[in-house]
Design a protein around this motif. Structure first.
Motif, PDB file in Angstrom:
ATOM      1  N   PHE A 502     -18.128  -8.496  -1.859  1.00 42.34           N
ATOM      2  CA  PHE A 502     -17.666  -7.968  -3.143  1.00 42.34           C
ATOM      3  C   PHE A 502     -16.345  -7.215  -3.044  1.00 42.34           C
ATOM      4  O   PHE A 502     -15.619  -7.136  -4.022  1.00 42.34           O
ATOM      5  CB  PHE A 502     -18.763  -7.113  -3.768  1.00 42.34           C
ATOM      6  N   SER A 503     -16.030  -6.668  -1.874  1.00 45.14           N
ATOM      7  CA  SER A 503     -14.689  -6.086  -1.742  1.00 45.14           C
ATOM      8  C   SER A 503     -13.634  -7.183  -1.785  1.00 45.14           C
ATOM      9  O   SER A 503     -12.575  -7.018  -2.402  1.00 45.14           O
ATOM     10  CB  SER A 503     -14.591  -5.282  -0.443  1.00 45.14           C
ATOM     11  N   ILE A 505     -13.989 -10.136  -3.288  1.00 44.24           N
ATOM     12  CA  ILE A 505     -13.950 -10.612  -4.672  1.00 44.24           C
ATOM     13  C   ILE A 505     -13.089  -9.680  -5.523  1.00 44.24           C
ATOM     14  O   ILE A 505     -12.256 -10.121  -6.333  1.00 44.24           O
ATOM     15  CB  ILE A 505     -15.370 -10.699  -5.251  1.00 44.24           C
ATOM     16  N   PHE A 506     -13.275  -8.383  -5.341  1.00 46.81           N
ATOM     17  CA  PHE A 506     -12.478  -7.419  -6.108  1.00 46.81           C
ATOM     18  C   PHE A 506     -10.994  -7.549  -5.769  1.00 46.81           C
ATOM     19  O   PHE A 506     -10.132  -7.559  -6.670  1.00 46.81           O
ATOM     20  CB  PHE A 506     -12.961  -6.001  -5.819  1.00 46.81           C
ATOM     21  N   CYS A 601     -15.677  -4.674  -9.648  1.00 52.31           N
ATOM     22  CA  CYS A 601     -15.655  -6.136  -9.781  1.00 52.31           C
ATOM     23  C   CYS A 601     -15.875  -6.561 -11.231  1.00 52.31           C
ATOM     24  O   CYS A 601     -15.206  -7.475 -11.736  1.00 52.31           O
ATOM     25  CB  CYS A 601     -16.735  -6.758  -8.891  1.00 52.31           C
ATOM     26  N   VAL A 625     -19.127 -12.845 -10.342  1.00 55.32           N
ATOM     27  CA  VAL A 625     -19.405 -11.408 -10.452  1.00 55.32           C
ATOM     28  C   VAL A 625     -20.553 -11.159 -11.417  1.00 55.32           C
ATOM     29  O   VAL A 625     -21.470 -10.375 -11.120  1.00 55.32           O
ATOM     30  CB  VAL A 625     -18.136 -10.658 -10.910  1.00 55.32           C
TER      31      VAL A 625
END
Length: 856
Positions: A502-503, A505-506, A601, A625
């Motif tokens: 998720f980091s 993706i962000f 996100c 997300v």
């Protein structure tokens, strides 16, 4: 640690057993043993309040105890004598010894501190009304200090239904028999105390109050009530001495009572018919024993204690609890049965009691034998509940490293993985998930040079897939037998996986946002792939450290988890006792950090949703997300909303965590990467429209080179119609002066115009704030309808560049007009202009079209 959650719920919700239902136990009867019974009931209620809803002992008398047990109103009764009530329907109650005590003679003689001696010839005559004065010569013979007390001896009696009264009558009759007194009235059927110098008290407590308050009265009480009466009125009341059959006068004490109890031969108990007989200790011949020692019994219907199985079980457990714990008898001044010849025989009778014809003792490995040992002892564990009559499902509670699979005595070492259907499902999830993630990694690597894959940055994508594989691997830890390493793995591995996925993706979504909103910043070297990957790894390492601290400082370790619906226990990772608050606080920190990543996100997915019209990956990022967030929220809702008090909810938690992890780690990357991989494998990468430009290609250059002679210049702008109600909108503006074309890409504001016919007016800055800002604004009039737009540039140099391009377009038009040169060849250019969510091809006079792409 949000890689968790959601199951095939119906598959694991087995019917709840009746073990979680509370039972009601009703009992009552004899007042003689009431102090010991009430103390035992109170403690038993406290120890097992989760299982027992209501438990009471109603103090009355022996006859009531027998009758109400016979009718079924009581699950057991208290009785000081053998069964003596009519039983017309054939039911045979039994009376089993519970505790032993003594009947004392208490009296109120002001000024007399000596113990009055009641001989075997005097005591019966007091209770048949023959002796009515305290200075009667028969009394004075053994008590000279009574010679001057001429007051009437008032006797306070109890009803004939009282067990204490019935035992006293038996004692008086035995005294008469031992002295040769003919025609003793005390054994006559229906005998009642009817002396003129007496009155009857409703209860034992009432009798004690009367004697404590009224001088020259006497009554008969159990040893505890007599002791309490002396303590309340030490100068008035005393307990007398009763003559033993050998002639000595003996008072009640623990030692004189024990002498009587210890005199019982075990064969007497073995041969006793509990349905018609009861132990009799009155006039025990052992020297020094108290003459009026009596045994109080509990009364049962051995074939129907209750129509409810659990009520029967808990009633029997209480009776076992009462008999085997000396303190309840000893603290109330009684003599306990525990440790005597009587105890084993009484317990053996309890073990033979049935429920609806079925044996209920010995079904569990944890049912103790009468001596407290076990037939099949636990090898590496212990029984959690030391009491008998346990359900067949009750097993030994195993030490760490052992479990019950085929046996129930903790003799089997625990395997690394928990046996069962859930573990099979978790392995299936891991196998399919790992296979799909590895396949995705292979496809991304294989097609890394294909434009559609190259546009989504293969290195960043492989980094995401590596985190997804870690997440899938975490499912294995959900299936593993809990130990310290597993406790660390269950926390750290999902945390690291979540941080990686998720980091990244962000960071990718942030780069997309900057490309379309702040292109100059987007050209920064800090948004290159290697920097994004390094940042993602640092975040995941920090996430893993937080999870490690949670386990270490929160003292998370394997602990026994018990359930309310079944007797099964499991080892699960949980805070050590006393560390719950610390563990909760550290978990909150861990969840807050991961929650922040998830929120970022979601927010960046929102702000980049408009980019989908120009960059297809932004739509996939947003969808990933949202799906991941939904899976996480569902998992958290189940795991924190349903407390795992039952084995079904516990299993629901396990499968929920595994399935949610699978959704986030497998479904989400498929949604993100499948479109690009499909295009790559379908051979459609020979051309990429401007609506699918990669974020990296835009970082490298906002100039789109069309051929060696014609260039298009792209500007990222703010755009709105010049009217009061219009809203600003992020847009792109493509200027192609060589063919005199201006293209606006701004949703409903999109269009294609003749560049040289557009008019430009620079708007002056009139406010202090405007003068301090870098943005510059122009008024742009375009098209045959002279539509006026306000265009905002991030910097002045970009505005000036646009104006110079407008001038160049006008010069090109003038040059073409002067030379009267007709266009010699027309080659199509396609540009995707978003208008009302549709794309329209625009044609212009260009040379050969070329495009540039680079890694994202």
């Amino acid at each position: 640690m949000i890689l968790t959650t959601a199951p095939f719920i119906a598959l694991f919700l087995a019917p709840l057993s009746a073990r979680g239902e509370q039972v009601t136990i009703k009992s009552g009867g004899a007042s003689f043993p009431a102090p010991a019974y009430l103390a035992a009931v109170a403690e038993f209620n406290t120890l097992y309040n989760a299982d027992i809803g209501s438990f009471s002992y109603a103090v009355s008398d022996t006859t009531t105890g027998q009758k109400n047990t016979y009718s079924g109103d009581y699950n057991f009764g208290g009785s000081d004598v053998a069964i003596n009530i009519a039983q017309p329907n054939g039911t045979r109650l039994i009376a089993l010894p519970a505790i032993a005590g003594g009947i004392g003679i208490s009296y109120n003689l002001p000024g007399v501190s000596q113990n009055v001696k009641f001989s075997r010839t005097v005591l019966p005559r007091i209770f048949d009304g023959t002796i009515t004065k305290w200075n009667d010569p028969a009394l004075v013979k053994d008590n000279p200090f009574l010679a001057n007390i001429s007051q009437t001896l008032m006797v306070v009696t109890r009803s004939a239904s009282s067990g204490t009264s019935q035992n006293m009558f038996r004692g008086l009759a035995l005294m008469d028999a031992s002295t040769g007194y003919a025609n003793s009235p005390f054994l006559a059927k229906g005998f009642k105390l009817t002396m003129k110098n007496s009155f009857t008290a409703a209860t034992t407590a009432s009798a004690a109050i009367i004697v404590g308050s009224v001088a020259y009265t006497m009554t008969y009480l159990n040893q505890l009530e007599a002791r309490d009466l002396e303590l309340q009125s030490p100068t008035l009341t005393t307990t007398g001495l009763i003559q033993h059959i050998n002639g000595e006068f003996v008072g009640w004490s623990a030692s004189t009572g024990k002498l009587a109890v210890s005199s019982i031969d075990q064969s007497v108990v073995q041969n006793m018919d509990e349905a018609t007989q009861a132990l009799n200790l009155i006039d025990t011949p052992v020297a020094g024993s108290y003459p009026w020692t009596i045994v109080s019994n509990f009364v049962l219907n051995p074939t129907n204690i209750s129509s409810d199985y659990m009520t029967t079980i808990w009633t029997l457990r209480f009776l076992w609890f009462l008999i085997t714990h000396e303190k309840f008898s000893a603290n109330a001044g009684f003599i306990p049965i525990a440790g005597t010849n009587i105890e084993d025989e009484i317990l053996a009778h309890l073990y033979n009691i049935t429920f609806q014809g079925q044996q209920i003792y010995g079904l569990s490995v944890c049912d103790p034998l009468p001596d407290g040992t076990y037939k099949n002892p636990c090898v590496h564990g212990a029984c959690d509940n030391p009491y008998p009559f346990q359900d067949a499902s009750i097993q030994c509670v195993c030490e760490f490293g052992y479990q019950n699979v085929n046996e129930d005595n903790c003799s089997e070492p625990a395997p690394f993985f928990i046996p069962g259907t859930l573990t099979t499902i978790q392995w299936a999830l891991f196998g399919t998930g790992a296979g799909l993630v590895v396949t995705l990694i292979g496809l991304v690597y294989k097609n890394r040079n294909q434009p559609s894959v190259k546009a989504m940055s293969p290195l960043c994508s492989i980094n995401i897939l590596g985190g997804c594989f870690l997440g899938v691997f975490a499912i294995i830890y959900q299936a593993a037998t809990q130990n310290h390493s597993v406790c660390y793995g269950k926390a750290v591995i999902p945390a690291v996986a979540f941080g990686i996925v998720f980091s990244m993706i962000f960071l990718k979504a942030l780069r997309i946002f900057l490309i379309f909103e702040y292109p100059r910043i987007a050209r920064s070297r800090f948004l290159r792939d290697d920097v994004l990957i390094a940042t993602s790894i640092l975040i995941s390492v920090f996430d893993g450290i937080l999870a490690f601290i949670y386990v270490k400082a929160g003292n998370i370790e394997p602990g026994i988890k018990e359930f309310t619906d079944v007797a099964t226990h499991v080892w699960s990772c949980q805070p050590r006792i006393g560390s719950e608050n610390t563990a909760t606080a550290l978990m909150a920190v861990l969840f807050a950090f991961n929650g922040l990543i998830m929120v970022l996100c979601v927010l960046i997915g929102q702000v980049t949703r408009q980019a989908a019209a120009k960059f297809s990956e932004s739509k996939a990022v947003s969808a990933m997300v949202y799906v991941s967030c939904a899976a996480v929220m569902l998992g958290l809702g189940i795991c924190f909303g349903l407390e795992p008090k039952t084995i079904n909810i516990y299993n629901l938690h396990r499968i929920t965590v595994s399935i949610a992890t699978w959704i986030v780690a497998v479904i989400s990357p498929i949604m993100l990467m499948a479109p690009a991989l499909h295009n790559a494998t379908a051979g459609e990468n020979s051309r990429i429209s401007t609506s699918q430009r990669s974020e990296s290609s835009m970082i490298d250059s906002v100039d789109t080179e069309l051929n060696g002679e014609v260039k298009a210049f792209m500007f990222q702008i703010g755009l709105r119609p010049n009217r009061a109600t219009a809203l600003w909108k992020a847009a792109s503006m493509l200027a192609i002066p060589e063919i005199d074309m201006l293209i606006l890409l701004g949703g409903q504001y999109s269009g294609t115009f003749t560049f040289s016919e557009c008019s430009i007016r620079v708007l002056e800055k009139t406010t202090v704030a405007a003068k301090k800002s870098n943005e510059e604004c122009i008024e742009l009039t375009v098209g045959a309808n002279k539509t006026v737009y306000l265009v905002e540039f991030p910097r002045k140099d970009l505005m000036e560049e646009f104006r110079s391009l407008r001038s160049r377009s006008a010069m090109v038009k003038k040059r073409d007009s002067d030379s009267n040169h007709a266009s010699s060849q027309g080659v199509g250019i396609r540009a995707s202009v978003a208008s009302n969510n549709t794309q329209q091809p625009l044609m212009g006079k260009l040379g050969r079209k070329t495009s540039q792409t680079s890694n994202i």
